[in-house]
Write a protein that holds these residues in place. Structure first.
Motif, PDB file in Angstrom:
ATOM      1  N   MET A 107      95.546  37.185  73.237  1.00 25.63           N
ATOM      2  CA  MET A 107      94.923  37.775  72.056  1.00 25.63           C
ATOM      3  C   MET A 107      94.601  39.245  72.287  1.00 25.63           C
ATOM      4  N   ALA A 158      99.819  33.936  75.933  1.00 22.35           N
ATOM      5  CA  ALA A 158      99.029  32.847  75.343  1.00 22.35           C
ATOM      6  C   ALA A 158      99.656  31.490  75.593  1.00 22.35           C
ATOM      7  N   ALA A 190      95.161  32.188  76.645  1.00 23.91           N
ATOM      8  CA  ALA A 190      95.053  32.507  75.223  1.00 23.91           C
ATOM      9  C   ALA A 190      94.227  33.765  74.988  1.00 23.91           C
ATOM     10  N   ALA A 191      93.142  33.938  75.742  1.00 24.46           N
ATOM     11  CA  ALA A 191      92.296  35.122  75.559  1.00 24.46           C
ATOM     12  C   ALA A 191      93.052  36.389  75.940  1.00 24.46           C
ATOM     13  N   ALA A 227      93.886  30.477  70.715  1.00 26.47           N
ATOM     14  CA  ALA A 227      92.634  31.141  71.070  1.00 26.47           C
ATOM     15  C   ALA A 227      91.457  30.622  70.252  1.00 26.47           C
TER      16      ALA A 227
END
Length: 698
Positions: free
Chosen positions: A164, A155, A160-161, A208
């Motif tokens: 996550m 991230a 970020a996705a 995110a």
């Protein structure tokens, strides 16, 4: 205790290996307690001892410990150097221990990421994760935590996705384990502490844009003492139900054994993987027993399991329980910075400031040091000065409060708070050590205090927010307890007994109770002082049905005496009652077993809002015990207060409440009146006098 043992080994001429083992255990303990200087120092000492012993892998463990401490201290160059040395030692070890190499690489990756070297940090984190995955099964803590770390590294490196997607399933696995142990910040599970990993998760969620997931993590972090509270509630059943009492005792023993095994596994994981695997089998057996005994307790008290370990609630569910004009403020200190949620009925803001946990703790200590400098009038001393003659002490650290306020009240959050009528605070253990009333609302020297802008209260649980019990019928009058008789000291008295007997008298206690009784109505008042201020007298119908129950006595926190394990109020000993019930100390867990339906419990006692220490939740102490006993609101103080100030503020608060003001607004009105009087008299507005008071309610 560990340092004492080390000193004895050194004097006895123990081997370098034995001394190194003691030193690394001190470092592990110090790191878990955020005593970072000690953690680094003893990690390096352990490395040197193991080098003399020719134990290169253990030497690497010492360097890895030092690296973790240096990173949290902000000494990033040293952290990277220590971690690289640890990895090099592991890579040269014969025979090779892939798990140790992977764990040391994980530490190096953390240091590189903290120093901004994302490319190398992410690459090494991937290597660490893959190395651990090769020797640990899915779901094992030593595999799960590196997956969380890899999610964080991904991230902050720009994806970020992807971060996550890695972090969330690992978090859910850890959460299930944490919930079993009922401690949100477990100190000895796997290769890293939950505080570190949950802080990473907050940062992943922020990057995110996933406020819902961030709020889920936040609730886990601030609900960390729910288990102790529920066990205190269950103590009510113990006296009359032997089976329940036996189940409680068994569960406590199993939890103790579970944590022991977890800690042993951490120390053996590097040097003896086979032994660590055998410990996994023992841990699984203990977990099964814990599940069975918890089910038994849940049957004895329906809802016990959910009360003990409340599940995080959806953001919308919490918002629906907030009042009009109310802001829920949830600040959390982590090694990744200070994260704060500000939630209203229609909005939620997720703020972040990069200030480190170590720095926040230092700022909190500066604030606390400034409210009790040498020369201030303390509770129990002659307070002949008028309130307006008490100038703002130069030692009060406004700069520290401004820095804390800027970190928590980011512009978007400050805007929400500025529009609020009530701020409900559910802070983490570090920040709950100070009252938020003394935070300034701006950087100017004359900026108003937060309490001048908005009413404040502390909430002991987000899960219980907005779910106060209905007011009990037939509750009226006043019960006051305080100024217990001096204690006689036998020649063979314990150090605790001698310490309690040495506590100074509180000359204003009786006057304060009399003033409260007069304000509420003397015909409906009972005042217990001297030899009558016993725990047995608290358990009478007159106290149970009082609308206001006030204590004016000494409050003690865990650690004040060697054998005091929880906060307590000083009462009069009762020779006619055996055991703890007659010892003259009302502990937080004993308070939870009282039958109290009062609208107000007033704890006009030194340290009565305090938790176990600077790093313990302030309202996890006596205030929470009385809420569990049935009280609707608790008025408590964070630090020792002058008797005259305490009397004035408590009487004014109760009077405002009786005139229709809600509890937080009643206290705010009383404090604002005192501040205004101080300013009119030219004495400034000293927070040491008015800031310690707080309302705790659900």
């Amino acid at each position: 205790m560990q340092k004492r043992g080390l000193a004895l080994r050194e004097r006895a001429g123990a081997s370098a290996d034995s001394i190194g083992n003691s030193e690394i255990m001190i470092s592990i303990t110090a790191l878990s307690l955020d005593k970072l200087e000690d953690a680094e120092r003893f990690g390096l000492r352990a490395a040197a001892s193991f080098e003399r012993a020719g134990a290169s892998l253990s030497q690497g463990a010492g360097m890895s410990q030092a690296a973790q401490a240096a990173r949290r201290l902000g000494k990033l160059d040293e952290a990277v150097a220590h971690a690289r040395a640890a990895v090099a030692l592991a890579e040269r070890a014969t025979p090779a221990v892939p798990l140790a190499t992977a764990i040391f690489r994980n530490t190096l990756a953390d240091a590189l990421l903290a120093s901004g070297n994302y490319q190398e940090g992410l690459a090494i984190m991937r290597a660490a994760h893959d190395g651990i995955a090769a020797v640990r099964a899915e779901g094992h803590p030593q595999r799960t935590y590196p997956q969380m770390g890899l999610g964080y590294a991904t991230a902050i490196s720009g994806d970020a996705a992807g971060g996550m997607a890695l972090y969330r399933p690992a978090f859910e696995s850890v959460f299930r384990s944490v919930r079993l142990l009922e401690v949100a910040q477990s100190r000895a599970t796997g290769a890293a502490g939950n505080l570190e990993s949950f802080g990473q998760g907050l940062d992943v969620a922020r990057r995110a844009g996933d406020r819902e997931f961030g709020f889920r993590i936040a609730q886990v972090m601030v609900e960390s003492d729910a288990g102790r509270a529920a066990l205190a509630t269950l103590a009510r059943l113990s006296a009359s139900d032997p089976a329940t009492a036996e189940a409680i005792d068994k569960r406590r023993e199993l939890l103790r054994r579970r944590l022991e095994l977890d800690g042993e596994r951490v120390t053996k994981a590097l040097a003896d993987p086979a032994a660590a695997q055998a410990l996994d089998t023992q841990i699984a057996a203990v977990d099964a027993e814990l599940a069975a005994v918890t089910a038994t307790l849940d049957a004895a008290m329906p809802g016990f399991d959910s009360l003990l370990r409340p599940m995080p609630e959806a953001l919308a569910e919490v918002q629906a329980r907030l009042g009009e004009g109310e802001v829920l403020l949830v600040p959390m200190t982590t090694h990744q910075g200070l994260f704060t949620f500000a939630v209203t009925r229609s909005r939620a803001v997720f703020g972040h400031d990069p200030v480190s946990r170590h720095r926040v703790k230092a700022l909190v200590r500066r604030v606390l040091d400034g409210v009790l400098p040498e020369g201030r009038v303390r509770a129990g001393e002659d307070a002949s000065r008028d309130l307006v003659d008490a100038p703002l002490a130069a030692s009060f650290d406004r700069a520290a409060t401004r820095e804390l306020a800027r970190a928590m009240l980011t512009p978007d959050i400050a805007a929400l708070v500025g529009e609020a009528r009530l701020v409900s605070v559910a802070a983490d253990p570090v920040l709950s050590a100070i009252p938020f009333s003394l935070l300034p609302t701006g950087d100017a020297a004359d900026a108003p205090w937060l309490i001048e802008q908005v009413a404040l209260r502390a909430v002991p649980s987000i899960a219980a927010l907005g779910r106060s019990p209905d007011a009990a019928s037939g509750v009226t009058g006043f019960a006051g307890i305080g100024d217990p008789s001096p204690r006689a000291i036998a020649a063979d008295a314990s150090s605790v007994a001698k310490g309690l007997a040495a506590l100074p008298p509180l000359p204003g206690a009786r006057a304060e109770l009399a003033a409260l009784a007069a304000a509420i109505g003397p015909r409906r008042a009972i005042v217990l002082t001297g030899d009558d201020a016993t725990e047995a007298r608290l358990r009478t119908p007159a106290v149970a049905k009082a609308g206001v129950v006030a204590f004016a006595t000494h409050g003690l926190v865990a650690g004040d005496f060697d054998t005091l394990a929880e906060p307590a109020l000083l009462l009069a000993p009762d020779a006619a009652v055996a055991g703890q019930a007659g010892d003259g100390l009302l502990t937080a867990s004993e308070a939870a077993t009282l039958d109290i339906a009062a609208e107000w419990v007033v704890l006009s006692a030194c340290n009565s809002a305090a938790g176990d220490s600077l790093s313990a939740a302030g309202y996890a102490g006596l205030a929470r015990g009385f809420l569990l006993a049935g009280a609707r609101n608790v008025l408590a103080a964070h630090w020792p207060v002058r008797d005259d100030v305490s009397s004035r503020l408590t009487v004014a608060t109760i009077a405002a409440s009786r005139n229709g003001a809600a509890a937080p607004q009643a206290l705010a009105q009383a404090i604002r009146a005192l501040i205004a009087e101080q300013r009119r008299g030219g004495g400034g507005d000293d927070p040491a006098l008015w800031a310690p008071f707080m309302v705790v309610s659900r």
